[in-house]
Write a protein that holds these residues in place. Structure first.
Motif, PDB file in Angstrom:
ATOM      1  N   VAL A  73    -129.038   5.523 -44.341  1.00 57.27           N
ATOM      2  CA  VAL A  73    -127.725   5.877 -44.162  1.00 57.27           C
ATOM      3  C   VAL A  73    -127.079   6.795 -44.899  1.00 57.27           C
ATOM      4  O   VAL A  73    -126.372   7.756 -44.343  1.00 57.27           O
ATOM      5  N   LEU A  74    -127.367   7.217 -46.044  1.00 61.57           N
ATOM      6  CA  LEU A  74    -126.769   8.063 -47.079  1.00 61.57           C
ATOM      7  C   LEU A  74    -127.294   9.055 -46.782  1.00 61.57           C
ATOM      8  O   LEU A  74    -128.754   9.562 -46.794  1.00 61.57           O
ATOM      9  N   ARG A  75    -126.727  10.449 -46.652  1.00 59.13           N
ATOM     10  CA  ARG A  75    -127.118  12.033 -46.556  1.00 59.13           C
ATOM     11  C   ARG A  75    -127.083  12.896 -47.778  1.00 59.13           C
ATOM     12  O   ARG A  75    -128.049  13.472 -47.928  1.00 59.13           O
ATOM     13  N   THR A  76    -125.837  12.811 -48.427  1.00 59.44           N
ATOM     14  CA  THR A  76    -125.605  13.773 -49.563  1.00 59.44           C
ATOM     15  C   THR A  76    -126.043  13.385 -50.755  1.00 59.44           C
ATOM     16  O   THR A  76    -126.117  12.032 -51.016  1.00 59.44           O
ATOM     17  N   ASN A  77    -126.384  14.145 -51.703  1.00 62.74           N
ATOM     18  CA  ASN A  77    -126.816  13.809 -53.042  1.00 62.74           C
ATOM     19  C   ASN A  77    -125.860  13.201 -53.841  1.00 62.74           C
ATOM     20  O   ASN A  77    -125.989  12.245 -54.564  1.00 62.74           O
ATOM     21  N   THR A  78    -124.689  13.312 -53.580  1.00 57.38           N
ATOM     22  CA  THR A  78    -123.418  12.567 -54.416  1.00 57.38           C
ATOM     23  C   THR A  78    -123.004  11.344 -53.996  1.00 57.38           C
ATOM     24  O   THR A  78    -122.555  10.627 -54.487  1.00 57.38           O
ATOM     25  N   MET A  79    -123.967  10.743 -52.586  1.00 58.07           N
ATOM     26  CA  MET A  79    -123.393   9.630 -52.065  1.00 58.07           C
ATOM     27  C   MET A  79    -124.786   8.588 -52.398  1.00 58.07           C
ATOM     28  O   MET A  79    -124.587   7.369 -51.986  1.00 58.07           O
ATOM     29  N   PHE A  80    -125.959   9.299 -52.993  1.00 60.35           N
ATOM     30  CA  PHE A  80    -126.980   8.276 -53.220  1.00 60.35           C
ATOM     31  C   PHE A  80    -126.702   7.217 -54.183  1.00 60.35           C
ATOM     32  O   PHE A  80    -125.962   7.386 -55.230  1.00 60.35           O
ATOM     33  N   THR A  81    -127.561   6.201 -54.112  1.00 62.85           N
ATOM     34  CA  THR A  81    -127.518   5.144 -55.032  1.00 62.85           C
ATOM     35  C   THR A  81    -128.696   5.342 -56.020  1.00 62.85           C
ATOM     36  O   THR A  81    -129.469   6.353 -55.854  1.00 62.85           O
ATOM     37  N   ILE A  82    -128.643   4.690 -57.013  1.00 63.60           N
ATOM     38  CA  ILE A  82    -129.649   4.722 -58.087  1.00 63.60           C
ATOM     39  C   ILE A  82    -130.946   4.892 -57.677  1.00 63.60           C
ATOM     40  O   ILE A  82    -131.951   5.682 -57.976  1.00 63.60           O
ATOM     41  N   PRO A  83    -131.588   3.980 -56.853  1.00 64.28           N
ATOM     42  CA  PRO A  83    -132.925   3.849 -56.502  1.00 64.28           C
ATOM     43  C   PRO A  83    -133.350   5.358 -55.724  1.00 64.28           C
ATOM     44  O   PRO A  83    -134.186   5.712 -56.028  1.00 64.28           O
TER      45      PRO A  83
END
Length: 268
Positions: free
Chosen positions: A208-218
């Motif tokens: 789901v997440l695309r951009t680096n700043t939206m990533f979760t820790i894993p």
């Protein structure tokens, strides 16, 4: 028996101790000495933790924030919705109840890989790709939590509900004012399990997440591993900080966790 559990606890805590010790060492020291568990102050520093918040890995705070927000929202919403469904299946008798419960059990057995493509097309159509909602909404009602709450409710006397009706409570009033307080151990246990599931989730957020700043820790920590080199020193330091919220959550809810699992596992 006590000695056995002490030894077992030490075995379980040993990898955590090594990870904590390794987080203060450079990559050179990690590869030079391998599995070294000695406490050598001259070889230890806070450089790894400083690197987490500077340079290429300075987005770690964004990853941490995203994981906290997603886990908090998912856990609260899932506890509320799943407890309502489980309460309805465990406290009331109505036509089609067994069919619905069978469907819940069936969904529990369906692997995520089968659902990924239709769920992905759904969130793209809804326009919530690369958002918190895209990660949370598809799994906000947990079949496991529904099953657990249903089993727990089945073991609570229905006389509490009858007493509430005699006092003029609505059905929602009975749930929120009478049954929910009795379900606190179940909320505590499922709160920890759901939070751990969301905090450690990797595959669906990665889709789901695309951009680096939206990533979760894993996802963020996994992105530090590249074909050109693996930043094990930063990875280990980031992993140490990542387990802190779950440890705090468990320490705050350990009594409810143990009580909830014990009661929910034997009643029904």
């Amino acid at each position: 028996m006590i000695i056995f559990f002490i030894i077992l606890s030490l075995i379980i805590l040993f990898p955590l101790y090594y990870m904590f010790m390794a987080s203060f060492k450079s990559s050179k020291e990690l590869f030079r000495n391998g599995m070294d568990f000695r406490l050598i102050p001259s070889l230890m520093s806070l450089d790894n933790y400083k690197l987490l918040f500077t340079g290429k890995s300075s987005v770690y705070l964004y990853w941490y924030r995203n994981s906290l927000v997603i886990t908090t929202l998912y856990t609260i919403c899932s506890l509320f919705l799943s407890s309502l469904v489980g309460y309805g299946l465990g406290a009331y008798n109505f036509k089609g109840k067994n069919i619905i419960f069978t469907m819940v059990l069936f969904v529990m057995m369906v692997p995520l890989e089968i659902l990924m493509l239709p769920l992905y097309k759904l969130i793209v159509g809804m326009g919530i790709i690369n958002t918190y909602y895209g990660v949370i909404l598809p799994f906000v009602v947990s079949p496991m939590a529904i099953f657990f709450f249903r089993q727990y409710i089945a073991g609570i006397s229905k006389e509490y509900m009858d007493a509430g009706r005699m006092d003029g409570c609505t059905e929602f009033g009975i749930f929120f004012k009478i049954m929910a307080p009795l379900m606190q151990p179940a909320f505590g246990a499922m709160g920890i399990l759901l939070a751990m599931h969301s905090w450690n989730s990797f595959v669906w957020p990665l889709i789901v997440l695309r951009t680096n700043t939206m990533f979760t820790i894993p996802i963020g920590l996994a992105s530090l591993m590249t074909p050109y080199g693996n930043n094990y020193d930063i990875l280990i330091a980031g992993a140490v900080l990542a387990i802190i919220p779950i440890i705090i959550l468990f320490l705050l809810n350990q009594k409810a966790f143990i009580s909830g699992l014990a009661n929910g596992g034997v009643k029904g």
